[in-house]
Design a protein around this motif. Structure first.
Motif, PDB file in Angstrom:
ATOM      1  N   ASP A 329       1.006  -1.573   0.046  1.00  0.00           N
ATOM      2  CA  ASP A 329      -0.612  -0.281  -0.173  1.00  0.00           C
ATOM      3  C   ASP A 329       0.992   1.302  -0.385  1.00  0.00           C
ATOM      4  OD1 ASP A 329      -2.317  -1.784   0.021  1.00  0.00           O
ATOM      5  OD2 ASP A 329      -2.876  -1.754   2.172  1.00  0.00           O
ATOM      6  N   GLN A 333       0.817   4.695  -2.841  1.00  0.00           N
ATOM      7  CA  GLN A 333       0.880   5.618  -2.603  1.00  0.00           C
ATOM      8  C   GLN A 333       2.205   6.335  -3.121  1.00  0.00           C
ATOM      9  OE1 GLN A 333      -1.912   6.923  -1.628  1.00  0.00           O
ATOM     10  NE2 GLN A 333      -1.029   9.153  -1.771  1.00  0.00           N
ATOM     11  N   GLU A 337       2.082  10.124  -5.611  1.00  0.00           N
ATOM     12  CA  GLU A 337       2.763  11.054  -5.672  1.00  0.00           C
ATOM     13  C   GLU A 337       3.937  11.312  -6.996  1.00  0.00           C
ATOM     14  OE1 GLU A 337       4.397  10.024  -2.005  1.00  0.00           O
ATOM     15  OE2 GLU A 337       2.693  10.310  -1.318  1.00  0.00           O
ATOM     16  N   GLN A 343      -4.502   7.615  -8.364  1.00  0.00           N
ATOM     17  CA  GLN A 343      -5.391   7.366  -7.446  1.00  0.00           C
ATOM     18  C   GLN A 343      -6.624   5.987  -7.509  1.00  0.00           C
ATOM     19  OE1 GLN A 343      -3.943   8.569  -4.138  1.00  0.00           O
ATOM     20  NE2 GLN A 343      -5.280   7.025  -3.367  1.00  0.00           N
ATOM     21  N   ASP A 347      -6.586   2.316  -5.638  1.00  0.00           N
ATOM     22  CA  ASP A 347      -7.460   2.307  -4.713  1.00  0.00           C
ATOM     23  C   ASP A 347      -8.057   1.401  -5.645  1.00  0.00           C
ATOM     24  OD1 ASP A 347      -7.246   4.250  -2.968  1.00  0.00           O
ATOM     25  OD2 ASP A 347      -8.761   5.513  -4.444  1.00  0.00           O
TER      26      ASP A 347
END
Length: 828
Positions: A329, A333, A337, A343, A347
């Motif tokens: 995870d 992320q 970035e 995003q 997800d």
């Protein structure tokens, strides 16, 4: 950025050739080193030029100070004559003699601070220059730190194809640009080195950021190594945390950046990084964890692999799946970035399930078997490439063997001063179906079934009687049980009695020592030794009369194999642990062929021996091994002073050898072979048929690839628990793991000895708001079902309780499986 020194594997990685390095030709290597040195000096020119200017200025200032001091000392030493100018007029003459440089010296006389500053700058600058030059001229060659040890990964399958263990280091295939999935490359760059494509090997901005965060955090929390630096560290340097290694790492990183492209560096890094569980390289890790090549990785799988390089041993999903998912995870992320994914894609990736297709950690008890076949693998197939070994081990029988041994030792071991046990199960063809080399592999890796040489006692009488039958005697031949003296040796019977004339069948069944001693003299000790060699016993045997009572030393496997020769009729019976070995190619590296025709035992003496072995179990010292409905033969053995106790028994299809004793050769508490060893054999054979018939996978193998279908006779459907007059339904309360309170009545689970404490709390949590159906007898004992499953069996399989001595065989088997798996109360 990654920590300065990511976790390394316990063994060295395999070879990783640098596309830009070739040290086979010294002249070519020298030319390459020269080009690399020029490139390095171009990168360092600004730093060296600036340091040179500082050193020059400091030197000039220092020389000026020295000259001024010498001038003052000379003036003070000379007297002032009447006709000479005053001291104030001396300086102009000196200055005039030295020009502009001398005038600077004169000014420094009045500025001592500048002289000290010059020296403070000059000396460290010189030391730094020498240090950097030494690090530069002693750079190791690229790839020089990697040595190919030849050790490759071995994946071990059971006899039915279930994968249950892996050993060695997985290498996989070298990645190419076409094989490298974009999501894996982006994940590695995002979590390890976001400025990888913009820096030139050393990221000064990343170093500054890591230093700031470490200072703010009060410790080393982040490193400043780039992917290039990690690559040269893995391939060319050691892992020492020293300034010298960091300086050489920086120089090599600069060199690599001038000789390799960014994509080549990234591919080299992914081919050499350690990903845990013995996997070196991304392709090896993909195959190890997900059963696919690296190019087939999905986004969540790639994120999980990228997250492992920080701490591969702690985060390996085979050991810590939760930690691996949490780290994945973080990687997702980081990719958001850096703009690698959105995003929404991150997800979605988090919601996708990651399924491991990796073998579990080897069950501890199987390691004795794995150690034994390791040498055979090397001998039969060499060491090149990853291999898959189809072994002879039967996981169900192995679990059962470990369980019955552990149960007997836990119950009576301390009381009877028994510290260790070993067990071997052979098929009629010699395949090793199960092996227990000791009480606990984690405490001791010494394999007592193969490596230990102990006195077999009366177990050796098989060879004496078989020799006698081959020389014309029969089980009905009569000999006199009487005191015997052979030289200085006077053998005695264990019970001190003498029975007079007895048939050989009876003498063998009751293990009468005096008859065996007389037989040894009649047939000759050399003939007994020849029979032992014919049946496959290779240990040194003394040519002494006491050999007939087992005064020599042998291994359990040797004796079990000798008894197997009598069962099969082959002399000797060759035991084996490997069916086949496969490599990366389509052709197998090894396939066990049908054994060539070998010598066979004469049929009539063999049948006589089988008849005598059956008499031992029917009416002799091995009565504890009897199992209703089974045809069983065997022989007990007890060495002098009760230091060893043995039982080797057989059914029409299996040969099972059992030994118990102590590693320090200390005596047991009057333990005979007809007691605990025969009892272990009994427990094993009693449940072996049912265990094989179930043909169910062990819990530890659930994550392995499914086994091929095995044809077997249809099994009857489970019979429901008979409904008693007091059937109770409801949600129970847990008193202990073997006792429930249901609708105001206490129900004791049949065959279960309950435990309190945290195990009882875990059971209560499992049963919360769930209905059970119990059939209870008048004494409050009964069996309960929950959603169709037997609750007692579930509890025992999970290690939540102990099985009572009078428990049904299915519950005893459930407890033995839990013992072998080390779950619940059996965990370490």
């Amino acid at each position: 950025m990654t920590p300065d020194a990511p976790e390394r594997a316990p063994t060295d990685p395999g070879p990783a050739r640098d596309p830009g390095a070739d040290t086979s030709d010294p002249r070519r290597a020298a030319r390459e080193a020269g080009r690399a040195a020029r490139d390095l000096f171009r990168h360092l020119w600004i730093l060296i030029a600036a340091a040179g200017r500082v050193v020059l200025q400091a030197g000039r200032s220092g020389f000026s100070r020295i000259a001024g001091a010498l001038t003052r000392r000379r003036d003070r030493a000379q007297p002032v004559a009447a006709d000479r100018p005053a001291a104030a007029d001396t300086v102009p003459r000196v200055v005039a003699g030295h020009g502009r440089f001398a005038r600077r010296f004169a000014r420094l006389r009045r500025r001592p601070v500048l002289l000290a500053a010059g020296a403070a700058i000059l000396l460290p600058a010189l030391a730094l220059a020498v240090y950097l030059l030494a690090a530069l001229v002693t750079l190791p060659p690229l790839g020089g730190a990697i040595v190919d040890t030849g050790q490759r990964a071995i994946t071990v399958e059971a006899d039915d194809g279930r994968v249950f263990a892996t050993r060695g280091s997985f290498r996989g295939q070298k990645l190419t640009a076409a094989d490298l999935p974009a999501n894996l490359a982006e994940a590695i760059v995002a979590i390890e080195d976001r400025r990888f494509y913009s820096h030139w090997g050393i990221d000064l901005r990343g170093l500054a950021r890591a230093a700031w965060r470490n200072a703010a955090g009060g410790g080393v929390r982040e490193g400043g190594s780039t992917i290039t630096q990690q690559y040269v560290r893995l391939t060319s340097l050691n892992q020492e945390k020293t300034l010298w290694r960091k300086v050489q790492e920086a120089f090599l990183a600069l060199r690599v950046e001038t000789t390799m492209s960014k994509d080549e560096i990234l591919l080299g890094y992914l081919d050499t990084a350690y990903f845990g569980a013995g996997a070196y390289g991304a392709d090896a890790a993909a195959r190890r964890y997900f059963g696919k090549p690296a190019k087939a990785l999905t986004l969540p799988e790639a994120a999980m692999l990228a997250g492992l390089v920080r701490a591969p041993s702690q985060l390996a999903p085979t050991r810590n799946l939760g930690g691996a998912k949490e780290r994945a995870d973080v990687v997702l992320q980081a990719m958001v970035e850096t703009g690698a994914i959105t995003q929404k894609e991150a997800d979605a990736a988090r919601k996708q399930s990651v399924t491991l297709k990796s073998p579990p950690e080897a069950p501890p008890g199987t390691n004795y078997f794995l150690d034994m076949i390791a040498g055979d693998v090397k001998r039969l197939a060499g060491t090149d490439g990853d291999m898959t070994v189809r072994s002879t081990l039967n996981l169900d029988l192995q679990s059962l063997a470990e369980g019955v041994v552990a149960r007997r030792l836990d119950k009576d071991g301390a009381k009877r001063k028994v510290g260790q046990a070993a067990m071997v199960v052979l098929s009629k063809a010699g395949a090793i179906l199960a092996m227990v080399g000791g009480r606990d592999y984690e405490d001791s890796q010494f394999n007592r079934a193969v490596q230990a040489k102990r006195q077999p006692g009366s177990l050796f009488k098989l060879l004496v009687y078989l020799t006698a039958y081959e020389q014309g005697l029969t089980p009905e031949s009569v000999m006199d049980d009487r005191p015997v003296r052979i030289g200085d040796w006077e053998p005695e019977n264990d019970d001190g009695r003498y029975r007079g004339p007895v048939p050989l069948r009876t003498a063998f069944a009751l293990s009468i020592n005096t008859v065996a001693a007389q037989l040894g003299q009649d047939v000759g000790i050399p003939a007994v030794i020849a029979t032992a060699r014919k049946l496959g016993i290779q240990s040194e045997l003394p040519n002494v009369p006491s050999l007939v009572l087992g005064s020599g030393t042998v291994s359990l496997l040797e004796m079990t194999r000798a008894y197997g020769s009598v069962l099969s009729g082959r002399a000797p019976l060759a035991s084996f642990g490997i069916h086949a070995i496969r490599g990366a190619g389509p052709q197998p590296l090894y396939v066990r062929a049908e054994p060539a025709p070998a010598a066979t035992l004469a049929q009539e003496p063999r049948q006589m021996m089988l008849d005598s072995l059956q008499a031992v179990v029917d009416s002799g010292t091995g009565r504890a091994a009897r199992v209703p409905g089974q045809i069983i033969g065997g022989k007990t053995g007890t060495s002098q002073d009760f230091r060893d106790a043995w039982f080797v028994g057989m059914t029409p299809d299996l040969v099972v050898g059992v030994w118990i004793g102590n590693d320090d050769d200390s005596p047991m508490n009057r333990m005979f072979g007809g007691e605990m060893p025969a009892g272990i054999f009994h427990d094993f054979i009693q449940r072996a048929s049912a265990q094989l018939a179930k043909n169910r996978p062990r819990p530890s193998a659930e994550r392995a690839e499914p086994a091929p279908a095995v044809a077997s006779a249809p099994q009857p459907a489970p019979q429901p628990i008979p409904v008693a007059s007091s059937e109770i339904r409801g949600v129970p309360e847990v008193i202990d793991t073997g006792t429930l309170s249901l609708r105001g009545r206490t129900v004791r689970l049949l065959g279960v000895v309950g435990e309190r404490g945290h195990l009882a709390r875990q059971l209560a949590k499992y049963l919360r708001r769930r209905e059970v159906v119990c059939s209870v007898s008048e004494d409050a004992a009964g069996r309960c079902r929950i959603e169709g499953d037997d609750l007692a069996a579930l509890i025992l399989t999970a290690g939540g309780a102990r099985a009572s001595d009078d428990a049904p065989p299915d519950l005893l088997g459930a407890e033995e499986q839990a013992r072998a798996e080390r779950v619940g109360l059996w965990g370490r």
